[in-house]
Motif scaffolding. Structure first.
Motif, mmCIF file in Angstrom:
data_model
loop_
_atom_site.group_PDB
_atom_site.id
_atom_site.type_symbol
_atom_site.label_atom_id
_atom_site.label_comp_id
_atom_site.label_asym_id
_atom_site.label_seq_id
_atom_site.Cartn_x
_atom_site.Cartn_y
_atom_site.Cartn_z
ATOM 1 N N PRO A 30 5.703 3.751 -2.852
ATOM 2 C CA PRO A 30 5.084 2.435 -3.065
ATOM 3 C C PRO A 30 6.130 1.336 -3.256
ATOM 4 O O PRO A 30 7.234 1.613 -3.734
ATOM 5 C CB PRO A 30 4.273 2.632 -4.359
ATOM 6 N N PRO A 31 5.783 0.097 -2.866
ATOM 7 C CA PRO A 31 6.691 -1.027 -3.151
ATOM 8 C C PRO A 31 6.852 -1.167 -4.661
ATOM 9 O O PRO A 31 5.918 -0.897 -5.408
ATOM 10 C CB PRO A 31 5.969 -2.247 -2.560
ATOM 11 N N HIS A 32 8.024 -1.607 -5.097
ATOM 12 C CA HIS A 32 8.263 -1.789 -6.548
ATOM 13 C C HIS A 32 7.921 -3.197 -6.955
ATOM 14 O O HIS A 32 8.042 -4.126 -6.303
ATOM 15 C CB HIS A 32 9.728 -1.514 -6.884
ATOM 16 N N GLY A 75 1.539 -1.452 1.284
ATOM 17 C CA GLY A 75 1.616 -0.052 0.868
ATOM 18 C C GLY A 75 0.766 0.868 1.721
ATOM 19 O O GLY A 75 0.291 1.898 1.247
ATOM 20 N N ILE A 91 11.455 -0.632 -1.515
ATOM 21 C CA ILE A 91 10.450 0.357 -1.170
ATOM 22 C C ILE A 91 11.198 1.679 -1.109
ATOM 23 O O ILE A 91 12.211 1.798 -0.425
ATOM 24 C CB ILE A 91 9.793 0.037 0.189
ATOM 25 N N THR A 92 10.729 2.653 -1.831
ATOM 26 C CA THR A 92 11.403 3.941 -1.912
ATOM 27 C C THR A 92 11.098 4.777 -0.672
ATOM 28 O O THR A 92 9.936 4.937 -0.294
ATOM 29 C CB THR A 92 10.950 4.710 -3.165
ATOM 30 N N VAL A 107 7.215 7.272 2.773
ATOM 31 C CA VAL A 107 7.298 5.944 2.164
ATOM 32 C C VAL A 107 6.643 5.957 0.791
ATOM 33 O O VAL A 107 5.491 6.358 0.642
ATOM 34 C CB VAL A 107 6.596 4.880 3.050
ATOM 35 N N GLU A 137 8.697 -7.363 -1.134
ATOM 36 C CA GLU A 137 8.281 -6.271 -1.995
ATOM 37 C C GLU A 137 9.371 -5.220 -2.188
ATOM 38 O O GLU A 137 9.119 -4.170 -2.754
ATOM 39 C CB GLU A 137 7.029 -5.589 -1.412
ATOM 40 N N LEU A 138 10.555 -5.482 -1.702
ATOM 41 C CA LEU A 138 11.646 -4.528 -1.850
ATOM 42 C C LEU A 138 12.007 -4.368 -3.310
ATOM 43 O O LEU A 138 11.843 -5.299 -4.083
ATOM 44 C CB LEU A 138 12.862 -4.987 -1.041
ATOM 45 N N LEU A 194 3.851 -2.383 5.416
ATOM 46 C CA LEU A 194 4.782 -1.994 4.348
ATOM 47 C C LEU A 194 4.493 -2.780 3.075
ATOM 48 O O LEU A 194 4.477 -2.227 1.976
ATOM 49 C CB LEU A 194 6.232 -2.187 4.795
ATOM 50 N N ARG A 195 4.260 -4.089 3.214
ATOM 51 C CA ARG A 195 3.946 -4.922 2.048
ATOM 52 C C ARG A 195 2.687 -4.440 1.333
ATOM 53 O O ARG A 195 2.602 -4.476 0.112
ATOM 54 C CB ARG A 195 3.726 -6.377 2.471
#
Length: 186
Positions: free
Chosen positions: A184-186, A133, A162-163, A182, A159-160, A130-131
């Motif tokens: 991309p992280p913002h 992407g 995350i959409t 998922v 990285e939150l 997740l981190r």
């Protein structure tokens, strides 16, 4: 097109195991769930699996994967310490031990030949993906219980936000599975 799917089962309050680290409480219907349409779909669509070392070791005897594991596909285990003895393989299931998460995903995508890459178990692996992407779809199975303590799935994600975009919801017995695309992280 190959998707990387990270899935975990958790309690309603977000724990993937109990205070003693056991996961069995979240799988009271394990045999029944293995026969469900959602699981059969995952087996059909999966072309490769990525897992962490702890998840790999949950099998007890790693030779059982070649005989008994539902995903009979190439498996990529992310670890800095591969086992001394390579586990049994068969014509469909093989093991590759990789020390870099991005390399594991790249190799798994290639091995999947257009099918999905399923990331099974492993909070650490899921968080790393997740981190970075690298997750295309998040699948969260929610069991109707409150554990109060244990290991949370979504802690330590710097990285939150995350959409996520909800794509499906499936109910199987007491279990509710939510599927998200998922962003991309913002």
């Amino acid at each position: 097109m190959t998707k990387v799917i990270f899935g975990m089962t958790m309690s309603l309050d977000g724990f993937i195991n109990d205070a003693d680290g056991r996961i069995s409480i979240l799988y009271p219907d394990h045999q029944e769930f293995g026969k469900s349409e959602i699981m059969q779909e995952a087996i059909r669509d999966t072309g490769a699996v990525v897992m962490g070392r702890r998840t790999f070791e949950l099998a007890g005897d790693p030779d059982h994967y070649a005989i008994d594991y539902e995903f009979q596909v190439p498996i990529f285990v992310v670890t800095h310490q591969p086992p001394v003895k390579k586990p049994k393989e068969n014509e469909r299931l093989s093991f590759t031990f990789v020390d870099d998460i991005e390399d594991a995903i790249r190799m798994a995508k290639q091995a999947a030949k257009g099918r999905d890459v399923s990331v099974v178990g492993g909070v650490s692996i899921g968080r790393q993906l997740l981190r970075a992407g690298l997750v295309d779809e998040l699948q969260v199975g929610i069991m109707p219980m409150l554990l109060g303590r244990g290991q949370r799935l979504f802690e330590e994600l710097e990285e939150l936000p995350i959409t996520l975009t909800k794509t499906r919801l499936i109910e199987t017995g007491a279990r509710t599975d939510l599927f998200f695309a998922v962003g991309p992280p913002h």
